[in-house]
Write a protein that holds these residues in place. Structure first.
Motif, short mmCIF file in Angstrom:
data_model
loop_
_atom_site.label_atom_id
_atom_site.label_comp_id
_atom_site.label_asym_id
_atom_site.label_seq_id
_atom_site.Cartn_x
_atom_site.Cartn_y
_atom_site.Cartn_z
N SER A 218 0.83 -1.20 0.00
CA SER A 218 0.00 0.00 0.00
C SER A 218 0.87 1.25 0.00
O SER A 218 1.69 1.44 -0.90
CB SER A 218 -0.95 -0.04 1.21
N THR A 219 0.77 2.10 1.03
CA THR A 219 1.61 3.29 1.06
C THR A 219 3.08 2.93 1.17
O THR A 219 3.95 3.65 0.67
CB THR A 219 1.21 4.21 2.24
N PHE A 222 4.21 2.26 -2.32
CA PHE A 222 4.52 3.53 -2.99
C PHE A 222 5.90 4.03 -2.56
O PHE A 222 6.72 4.44 -3.38
CB PHE A 222 3.46 4.58 -2.64
N ASP A 244 0.20 2.55 -4.17
CA ASP A 244 -0.20 3.78 -4.84
C ASP A 244 0.89 4.08 -5.86
O ASP A 244 2.05 3.69 -5.68
CB ASP A 244 -0.29 4.94 -3.84
N ASN A 292 -9.24 -0.79 -3.49
CA ASN A 292 -9.28 0.25 -4.53
C ASN A 292 -9.23 -0.44 -5.88
O ASN A 292 -8.21 -1.01 -6.26
CB ASN A 292 -8.09 1.20 -4.36
N THR A 295 -6.32 0.05 -8.40
CA THR A 295 -4.94 -0.34 -8.12
C THR A 295 -4.34 -1.17 -9.26
O THR A 295 -3.26 -0.87 -9.76
CB THR A 295 -4.84 -1.11 -6.80
#
Length: 349
Positions: A218-219, A222, A244, A292, A295
């Motif tokens: 996830s983050t 990223f 992301d 999401n 994604t």
């Protein structure tokens, strides 16, 4: 005899209870762990293997710990005797004060590897990533999985660094995009300078970027993607799970220039356009049931657009996979960990 057996049984139960609730001396949580280094001044105990007295030859690919030794305290002990330990440091370059959990595979203290530098993987969580980094917990099985994958010939025996990702909770929807956002704690510098420096100070590592990688979900995915694209001269590979693709923190308001400097799409384009750029290797994982729904198409678009030249990519689509670490860890062993391990070095002398 019955009374004696009862006493022994009660003692065993009491020991287990006290160990569960981490009541000394029935737990080693909080004990000093040195990972083969001399303990910090004033400490005692810790691991003693690892060949701390080795002097490598001038042309060695390995780097000895430079010191100063950090004050690592045991967070938990795994069944194979290895330790997840934690320390709190103030980054010399970022100025940010935060926790970093570390783990070294059992091979690190094996005498046959006493002259070897090990590859490092910086593992970043999703979500708040504060006050804990969830990879430090053994319930997700990252540490045991790396040991298993190494035994199976799939993975390098990575040392793990597991720092906090953010300087505060994201309970108000605020996060820092693993970046140096003007006026905010320098989380980009923390993750790409201070944490690697901590590892070089305390472990035998690989001198070149061939021994340095990221992984995250996830983050954290990223952050891993951005770190390798922004600093390809320092880091060679990343495993990005459900990531992301572009920075989107509300803290970027009014800082468009700096936001662009931390955009993986723009960083990838610049890397492709620059002649002689070092090759980087990006392994993506995305589940078909991500929370999401954008994604997977976003990752596919990134690969189609930027997966060329010095940027080597691989995508593992996980049927039924959800946006969580329990989906990502077991699937890392089915492609992504092999993809980056093939191009990385370590252990090296």
């Amino acid at each position: 005899m019955i009374a004696g057996a009862s006493v022994l049984a009660l003692a065993a139960v009491a020991s287990l209870v006290m160990s569960h609730y981490e009541i000394p001396p029935f737990t080693d949580k909080g004990d000093s762990v040195s990972f083969g280094q001399l303990p910090p001044s004033g400490s005692a105990g810790g691991d003693t293997g690892g060949g701390a007295a080795v002097t490598p030859p001038p042309n060695s690919k390995m780097s000895m710990p430079t010191g100063p030794a950090a004050d690592f305290k045991n967070s938990m002990t795994l069944p194979d005797g290895t330790h997840v330990a934690v320390t709190t440091i103030t980054g010399k370059k970022s100025g940010f004060k935060g926790k970093v959990w570390v783990w070294a595979p059992k091979e690190y203290n094996d005498p046959k590897f006493a002259k070897s530098g090990f590859p490092v993987m910086i593992a970043l969580p999703g979500g708040a990533g504060f006050p804990n980094n969830y990879w430090m917990g053994t319930d997700l099985g990252l540490q045991t999985s790396i040991s298993k994958w190494y035994a199976e010939g799939k993975s390098k025996p990575f040392i793990l660094a597991m720092p906090v990702l953010n300087p505060a909770p994201d309970d108000k929807g605020i996060y820092w995009d693993a970046s140096d956002i003007p006026g905010q704690p320098k989380m980009g510098t923390w993750l790409t300078d201070d944490v690697p420096d901590l590892m070089r100070e305390n472990f035998r590592t690989v001198k070149s970027r061939d021994g340095w990688a990221y992984m995250g979900s996830s983050t954290g995915g990223f952050a891993s993607l951005k770190a390798v694209l922004k600093y390809p001269e320092k880091f060679k590979a990343a495993i990005c799970s459900g990531p992301d693709i572009v920075p989107d923190s509300s803290l970027w308001a009014g800082h468009d220039k700096e936001k662009a400097e931390n955009n993986p799409e723009l960083l990838a384009k610049a890397l492709i356009d620059k002649k002689g750029s070092p090759d980087v290797y990006l392994a993506f994982q995305v589940g078909t049931n991500e929370s999401n729904k954008n994604t997977l198409p976003n990752v596919q678009k990134f690969i189609a657009t930027y997966g060329k030249g010095p940027i080597h990519t691989e995508l593992k689509v996980i049927p039924g996979g959800q946006h969580n670490a329990k989906t990502y860890v077991p699937n890392m062993g089915e492609g992504p960990i092999q993809f980056i391990s093939k191009v990385m070095e370590g252990p090296v002398e």
